[in-house]
Design an enzyme around this catalytic site. Structure first.
Site, PDB file in Angstrom:
ATOM      1  CG  HIS A 185      43.065  47.612  39.935  1.00 34.98           C
ATOM      2  ND1 HIS A 185      43.590  46.967  40.909  1.00 34.98           N
ATOM      3  CD2 HIS A 185      42.884  46.533  38.557  1.00 34.98           C
ATOM      4  CE1 HIS A 185      43.430  45.845  40.683  1.00 34.98           C
ATOM      5  NE2 HIS A 185      43.405  45.446  39.547  1.00 34.98           N
ATOM      6  CB  SER A 219      43.003  42.728  44.892  1.00 32.35           C
ATOM      7  OG  SER A 219      43.422  43.149  43.944  1.00 32.35           O
ATOM      8  CG  MET A 277      39.582  40.078  37.513  1.00 35.27           C
ATOM      9  SD  MET A 277      39.801  38.415  37.738  1.00 35.27           S
ATOM     10  CE  MET A 277      40.534  38.097  39.481  1.00 35.27           C
ATOM     11  CE  LYS A 302      50.381  41.645  40.872  1.00 36.89           C
ATOM     12  NZ  LYS A 302      50.072  39.841  41.087  1.00 36.89           N
ATOM     13  CG  LEU A 342      39.244  49.210  41.465  1.00 38.35           C
ATOM     14  CD1 LEU A 342      38.983  50.253  41.117  1.00 38.35           C
ATOM     15  CD2 LEU A 342      39.832  47.849  40.438  1.00 38.35           C
ATOM     16  CG  HIS A 343      45.766  46.795  43.769  1.00 37.43           C
ATOM     17  ND1 HIS A 343      46.439  47.417  42.875  1.00 37.43           N
ATOM     18  CD2 HIS A 343      45.030  45.444  44.040  1.00 37.43           C
ATOM     19  CE1 HIS A 343      46.890  46.513  41.740  1.00 37.43           C
ATOM     20  NE2 HIS A 343      45.860  45.202  42.440  1.00 37.43           N
TER      21      HIS A 343
HETATM   22  O1  PAF Z   1      44.492  41.269  35.442  1.00 37.61           O
HETATM   23  C1  PAF Z   1      42.987  40.597  35.732  1.00 37.61           C
HETATM   24  O2  PAF Z   1      42.342  41.251  36.744  1.00 37.61           O
HETATM   25  C2  PAF Z   1      42.300  39.621  34.703  1.00 37.61           C
HETATM   26  O3  PAF Z   1      43.073  38.884  34.395  1.00 37.61           O
HETATM   27  C3  PAF Z   1      41.669  40.446  33.917  1.00 37.61           C
HETATM   28  C4  PAF Z   1      42.714  41.299  32.534  1.00 37.61           C
HETATM   29  C5  PAF Z   1      40.850  41.905  34.073  1.00 37.61           C
HETATM   30  C6  PAF Z   1      40.377  39.287  33.467  1.00 37.61           C
HETATM   31  O4  PAF Z   1      39.511  38.813  33.936  1.00 37.61           O
END
Ligand code: PAF
Length: 281
Positions: free
Chosen positions: A35, A184, A28, A147, A31-32
């Site tokens: 990710h 985030s 979503m 997490k 990013l940290h």
């Molecule tokens: O973990 C997330 O950031 C969200 O739940 C995902 C997997 C991108 C689905 O929207």
């Protein structure tokens, strides 16, 4: 890095990668390091790495933080380019959900416990968007962070139940130096909120130590964690649970190969989750 916003544009791009292994990281955004670890792992293990950034409205309940969820496409794309990501899929809401959208995918029982109790439509929103993205990207491997352990377990179950032809990799939790699991949402925390939030990883560490010292009684462990969290009046406990990793069923005794110790709290308006596992997701 190619940045693609439309389904038809993505399909055209995807055709170029026939016969190559595709690693996919749905996100979503904002990013940290958590990710970025998933991305690095994908780059190591696949010919092509594809990332999506989409703040998925379907997984936010009424009154949750959809509108204020942090967004920073400029910094995100800078990170993705630096890492060597090949394609970013960045759709708009109306691309993913047309006005008459009405099809949802739900992993029934696993989505009703733990976070699903206080967020009853959350996992249905997650599985729906993740299945849409899997369908479009057709990855060989998809990467998720531990997490969100319940999310990873539910997605694995969906992949198994629907015979999807891909492998799910779950990577360890990445923490800040002080122990706080990266999220985030941590940016919502004030300095004093953050001090309170730290107690979450501390009580989980304490439970882990008790278990390694031989404590097996789940009620005792939960009560100990609860009493320690209660010491901070700015923490509201959503749940502290010890369940099996395989079925998310409550355990009485710790199973050294199949246990998820998970907790969710609220500090101010910020909801935080954290966990540790014994065994593998
Ligand atoms: O973990 C997330 O950031 C969200 O739940 C995902 C997997 C991108 C689905 O929207």
């Amino acid at each position: 890095m190619r940045i693609i916003k439309t389904i038809s544009g993505f399909r055209t791009e995807r055709k170029k990668y026939a016969n190559q292994t595709i690693g996919f990281i749905p996100t979503m955004g904002y990013l940290h390091q958590g990710h970025l670890c998933l991305i690095d792992q994908s780059i190591k293990e696949n010919d092509i790495t594809i990332v999506s950034i989409f703040v998925n409205p379907a997984q936010f309940g009424p009154g949750e933080d959809f509108n204020r969820y942090p967004r920073d496409l400029k910094t995100d794309t800078k990170h993705l380019k630096q890492r060597g990501v090949d394609v970013l899929f960045f759709p708009e809401n109306k691309t993913m959900y047309r006005d008459d959208f009405s099809t949802y995918v739900e992993v029934t029982d696993l989505g009703k416990v733990l976070c699903g109790k206080s967020r009853p439509t959350h996992f249905r929103g997650v599985t729906t968007v993740v299945l849409k993205l899997f369908n479009l990207v057709q990855p060989s491997m998809a990467y998720f962070g531990q997490k969100d352990a319940q999310q990873a377990i539910i997605i694995k179950k969906m992949v198994r139940d629907l015979d999807l032809d891909l492998h799910i990799r779950v990577m360890p939790i990445v923490r800040d130096e002080d122990g706080l699991a990266l999220s985030s949402r941590n940016r919502y925390l004030s300095a004093s909120d953050r001090r309170s939030a730290l107690l979450l990883s501390k009580v989980l560490e304490m439970a882990k130590k008790l278990i390694s010292d031989g404590q097996k009684d789940c009620s005792y462990l939960i009560e100990t964690m609860r009493n320690n969290l209660k010491a901070d009046s700015s923490i509201v406990i959503d749940y502290i649970e010890i369940v099996s990793l395989s079925h998310l069923r409550k355990l009485e005794k710790i199973n050294p190969k199949n246990t998820l110790v998970a907790a969710a709290i609220k500090v101010g308006t910020t909801r935080l989750i954290d966990n540790f596992i014994l065994g593998e997701i």
